[in-house]
Design a protein around this motif. Structure first.
Motif, PDB file in Angstrom:
ATOM      1  N   ILE A 167       1.072  -1.195   0.265  1.00  0.00           N
ATOM      2  CA  ILE A 167      -0.298   0.308   0.241  1.00  0.00           C
ATOM      3  C   ILE A 167       0.978   1.532  -0.388  1.00  0.00           C
ATOM      4  CG2 ILE A 167      -1.880   1.064   1.551  1.00  0.00           C
ATOM      5  CD1 ILE A 167      -3.092  -0.888   2.531  1.00  0.00           C
ATOM      6  N   SER A 168       0.339   1.830  -0.894  1.00  0.00           N
ATOM      7  CA  SER A 168       1.597   3.541  -0.915  1.00  0.00           C
ATOM      8  C   SER A 168       0.348   4.689   0.342  1.00  0.00           C
ATOM      9  CB  SER A 168       1.472   3.807  -1.753  1.00  0.00           C
ATOM     10  OG  SER A 168       1.635   5.387  -2.381  1.00  0.00           O
ATOM     11  N   LEU A 169       1.568   5.067   0.543  1.00  0.00           N
ATOM     12  CA  LEU A 169       0.486   6.065   1.699  1.00  0.00           C
ATOM     13  C   LEU A 169       0.753   7.710   1.109  1.00  0.00           C
ATOM     14  CD1 LEU A 169       1.572   5.038   5.373  1.00  0.00           C
ATOM     15  CD2 LEU A 169      -0.762   4.880   4.174  1.00  0.00           C
ATOM     16  N   SER A 170       1.189   7.097   0.019  1.00  0.00           N
ATOM     17  CA  SER A 170       0.968   8.767  -0.628  1.00  0.00           C
ATOM     18  C   SER A 170      -0.192   8.862  -1.163  1.00  0.00           C
ATOM     19  CB  SER A 170       1.943   8.950  -2.052  1.00  0.00           C
ATOM     20  OG  SER A 170       1.882   9.681  -3.262  1.00  0.00           O
ATOM     21  N   ASP A 171      -1.153  10.283  -1.022  1.00  0.00           N
ATOM     22  CA  ASP A 171      -1.960  10.961  -0.583  1.00  0.00           C
ATOM     23  C   ASP A 171      -2.705  11.593  -2.280  1.00  0.00           C
ATOM     24  OD1 ASP A 171      -1.098  12.786   0.235  1.00  0.00           O
ATOM     25  OD2 ASP A 171      -3.059  13.162   1.329  1.00  0.00           O
ATOM     26  N   LEU A 172      -1.055  11.808  -3.079  1.00  0.00           N
ATOM     27  CA  LEU A 172      -1.148  12.734  -4.305  1.00  0.00           C
ATOM     28  C   LEU A 172      -1.951  12.485  -5.129  1.00  0.00           C
ATOM     29  CD1 LEU A 172       3.023  13.758  -4.609  1.00  0.00           C
ATOM     30  CD2 LEU A 172       0.906  14.812  -3.521  1.00  0.00           C
ATOM     31  N   LEU A 173      -2.313  10.803  -5.225  1.00  0.00           N
ATOM     32  CA  LEU A 173      -3.293  10.332  -6.762  1.00  0.00           C
ATOM     33  C   LEU A 173      -4.493  10.211  -6.130  1.00  0.00           C
ATOM     34  CD1 LEU A 173      -0.450   9.675  -9.053  1.00  0.00           C
ATOM     35  CD2 LEU A 173      -1.705  11.060  -9.034  1.00  0.00           C
ATOM     36  N   VAL A 174      -4.206   9.394  -5.255  1.00  0.00           N
ATOM     37  CA  VAL A 174      -5.426   8.891  -4.477  1.00  0.00           C
ATOM     38  C   VAL A 174      -5.655   9.342  -2.674  1.00  0.00           C
ATOM     39  CG1 VAL A 174      -6.081   6.395  -3.200  1.00  0.00           C
ATOM     40  CG2 VAL A 174      -4.510   6.331  -4.582  1.00  0.00           C
ATOM     41  N   PRO A 175      -7.370   9.707  -2.489  1.00  0.00           N
ATOM     42  CA  PRO A 175      -7.592   9.900  -1.418  1.00  0.00           C
ATOM     43  C   PRO A 175      -7.017   9.830   0.310  1.00  0.00           C
ATOM     44  CG  PRO A 175      -9.623  10.184  -3.334  1.00  0.00           C
ATOM     45  CD  PRO A 175      -8.181   9.144  -3.466  1.00  0.00           C
ATOM     46  N   ALA A 176      -6.670  10.264   1.249  1.00  0.00           N
ATOM     47  CA  ALA A 176      -6.419   9.135   2.107  1.00  0.00           C
ATOM     48  C   ALA A 176      -7.766   8.277   2.616  1.00  0.00           C
ATOM     49  CB  ALA A 176      -6.059  10.930   3.203  1.00  0.00           C
ATOM     50  N   GLU A 177      -8.590   9.518   2.472  1.00  0.00           N
ATOM     51  CA  GLU A 177      -9.804   7.899   2.993  1.00  0.00           C
ATOM     52  C   GLU A 177      -9.304   6.975   2.208  1.00  0.00           C
ATOM     53  OE1 GLU A 177     -10.483  10.956   1.789  1.00  0.00           O
ATOM     54  OE2 GLU A 177     -10.704  12.511   3.827  1.00  0.00           O
ATOM     55  N   GLU A 178     -10.048   7.271   0.817  1.00  0.00           N
ATOM     56  CA  GLU A 178      -9.425   5.307   0.201  1.00  0.00           C
ATOM     57  C   GLU A 178      -8.163   4.563   0.531  1.00  0.00           C
ATOM     58  OE1 GLU A 178      -9.186   4.664  -4.322  1.00  0.00           O
ATOM     59  OE2 GLU A 178     -10.177   5.999  -3.768  1.00  0.00           O
ATOM     60  N   ILE A 179      -6.922   4.896   1.296  1.00  0.00           N
ATOM     61  CA  ILE A 179      -6.063   4.475   1.074  1.00  0.00           C
ATOM     62  C   ILE A 179      -6.129   4.140   2.567  1.00  0.00           C
ATOM     63  CG2 ILE A 179      -3.698   4.985   2.269  1.00  0.00           C
ATOM     64  CD1 ILE A 179      -2.722   7.227   0.064  1.00  0.00           C
ATOM     65  N   LEU A 180      -7.230   4.744   3.517  1.00  0.00           N
ATOM     66  CA  LEU A 180      -6.498   4.007   4.709  1.00  0.00           C
ATOM     67  C   LEU A 180      -7.815   2.588   5.203  1.00  0.00           C
ATOM     68  CD1 LEU A 180      -6.920   7.275   6.953  1.00  0.00           C
ATOM     69  CD2 LEU A 180      -5.290   5.465   7.224  1.00  0.00           C
ATOM     70  N   HIS A 181      -9.200   3.109   4.136  1.00  0.00           N
ATOM     71  CA  HIS A 181      -9.924   1.837   3.828  1.00  0.00           C
ATOM     72  C   HIS A 181      -8.731   0.336   4.213  1.00  0.00           C
ATOM     73  CE1 HIS A 181     -13.011  -0.154   2.285  1.00  0.00           C
ATOM     74  NE2 HIS A 181     -12.625  -0.118   0.618  1.00  0.00           N
ATOM     75  N   ARG A 182      -8.238   0.921   2.625  1.00  0.00           N
ATOM     76  CA  ARG A 182      -7.277  -0.211   2.134  1.00  0.00           C
ATOM     77  C   ARG A 182      -6.187  -0.519   3.382  1.00  0.00           C
ATOM     78  NH1 ARG A 182      -5.740   2.691  -3.631  1.00  0.00           N
ATOM     79  NH2 ARG A 182      -7.287   2.215  -5.227  1.00  0.00           N
ATOM     80  N   VAL A 183      -5.984   0.152   3.661  1.00  0.00           N
ATOM     81  CA  VAL A 183      -4.925  -0.613   5.332  1.00  0.00           C
ATOM     82  C   VAL A 183      -6.227  -1.352   6.984  1.00  0.00           C
ATOM     83  CG1 VAL A 183      -3.630   0.659   7.312  1.00  0.00           C
ATOM     84  CG2 VAL A 183      -3.534   1.753   5.403  1.00  0.00           C
ATOM     85  N   ARG A 184      -7.390  -0.478   6.414  1.00  0.00           N
ATOM     86  CA  ARG A 184      -8.316  -1.268   7.730  1.00  0.00           C
ATOM     87  C   ARG A 184      -8.502  -2.988   7.019  1.00  0.00           C
ATOM     88  NH1 ARG A 184     -10.615   0.028  12.275  1.00  0.00           N
ATOM     89  NH2 ARG A 184     -10.304   2.270  11.424  1.00  0.00           N
ATOM     90  N   LYS A 185      -8.693  -2.897   5.292  1.00  0.00           N
ATOM     91  CA  LYS A 185      -9.024  -4.306   4.744  1.00  0.00           C
ATOM     92  C   LYS A 185      -7.847  -5.738   4.948  1.00  0.00           C
ATOM     93  CE  LYS A 185     -13.473  -2.716   3.671  1.00  0.00           C
ATOM     94  NZ  LYS A 185     -14.332  -4.000   4.968  1.00  0.00           N
ATOM     95  N   ALA A 186      -6.746  -4.772   4.855  1.00  0.00           N
ATOM     96  CA  ALA A 186      -5.086  -5.166   4.652  1.00  0.00           C
ATOM     97  C   ALA A 186      -5.143  -5.854   5.789  1.00  0.00           C
ATOM     98  CB  ALA A 186      -4.177  -4.417   4.490  1.00  0.00           C
TER      99      ALA A 186
END
Length: 253
Positions: A133-152
């Motif tokens: 998982i990339s934690l860069s929110d330049l291209l992907v919203p932070a909420e989407e990133i954190l959703h992926r972290v939670r699912k993983a």
């Protein structure tokens, strides 16, 4: 007559981790296109070639220049660190060709990506299923990133974190993982894997914040799953052999 684009992964940066195919492709190319830092990492290979460099966040410029140079008949090496498909130059280049209906011969040349390079320094943390998982929110919203972290985290995947430089986002991601994992869960922090001034830290989910100031854009983090453990200063994620075999008897038989 159109040329060709080699979309190349140079690995973590150390010349010993370059692939033979990567070296061949650089040799065959007369134009090299790269982020400035990556161009510097391969400067021993680029004498006599046209070198086009770009800054961070200029990925589309690099893709455009590679396509245009290839259409002019050049053989182009478009350089990424690690592997060009993993947060590298392969996706924007192929998308740009697709959207603009441009047909240029290309070859994607894989490289040792940061997750694998860092894991090798830490022991064997990626031995079972893992998520990247990339934690860069330049291209992907932070909420989407954190959703992926939670699912993983829910799925008990080992989690490899790229681009952990957004400290507030990193803290939130690690807090989510702490909801699902014990404090003694191993955490590996590798700064500049296989480069000068490399730093390798093995810590835990309850202690990792001590090293927050060491984390920058060339840092890779790996968080173990519920079965990962630390032995002799290294992280091991078991593959499950102990459910079927006895290591002691296997060693002594």
């Amino acid at each position: 007559m159109a040329g060709k684009i080699y979309i190349i992964g140079i690995g973590p940066g150390d010349e010993k981790n370059r692939t033979l195919r990567m070296l061949e492709a650089i040799k065959e190319s007369d134009v090299i296109i790269a982020y400035t830092t990556y161009a510097d990492l391969i400067k021993d290979l680029t004498d006599g070639k046209e070198v086009i460099t770009a800054r961070m966040k200029e990925e589309l410029y690099r893709a455009k220049m590679a396509i245009k140079k290839a259409l002019e008949g050049h053989t182009v090496a478009l350089v990424s660190s690690g592997d060009p498909q993993v947060y590298g130059m392969a996706p924007p280049t192929l998308e740009m060709m697709c959207v603009n209906n441009v047909n240029v011969d290309f070859e994607i040349i894989p490289g040792v990506t940061a997750a694998l390079a860092a894991a090798a320094r830490l022991g064997s943390p990626l031995s079972m299923d893992f998520a990247v998982i990339s934690l860069s929110d330049l291209l992907v919203p932070a909420e989407e990133i954190l959703h992926r972290v939670r699912k993983a985290a829910e799925g008990d995947f080992v989690i490899a974190l790229y681009n952990p430089i957004n400290k507030p986002l990193l803290l939130k991601a690690m807090e989510i993982m702490a909801e699902y994992r014990k404090g003694e869960t191993p955490v590996g922090i590798v700064k500049g894997a296989y480069r000068e001034n490399e730093e390798v830290i093995v810590t835990t989910l309850s202690e990792w914040k001590k090293y927050l100031d060491k984390i920058n854009m060339v840092t890779m983090m790996i968080v173990g799953n519920s079965r990962s453990y630390i032995c002799n200063g290294k992280i091991i994620t078991p593959r499950g052999y102990t459910s079927r075999y006895d290591y002691v008897n296997a060693f002594n038989s």
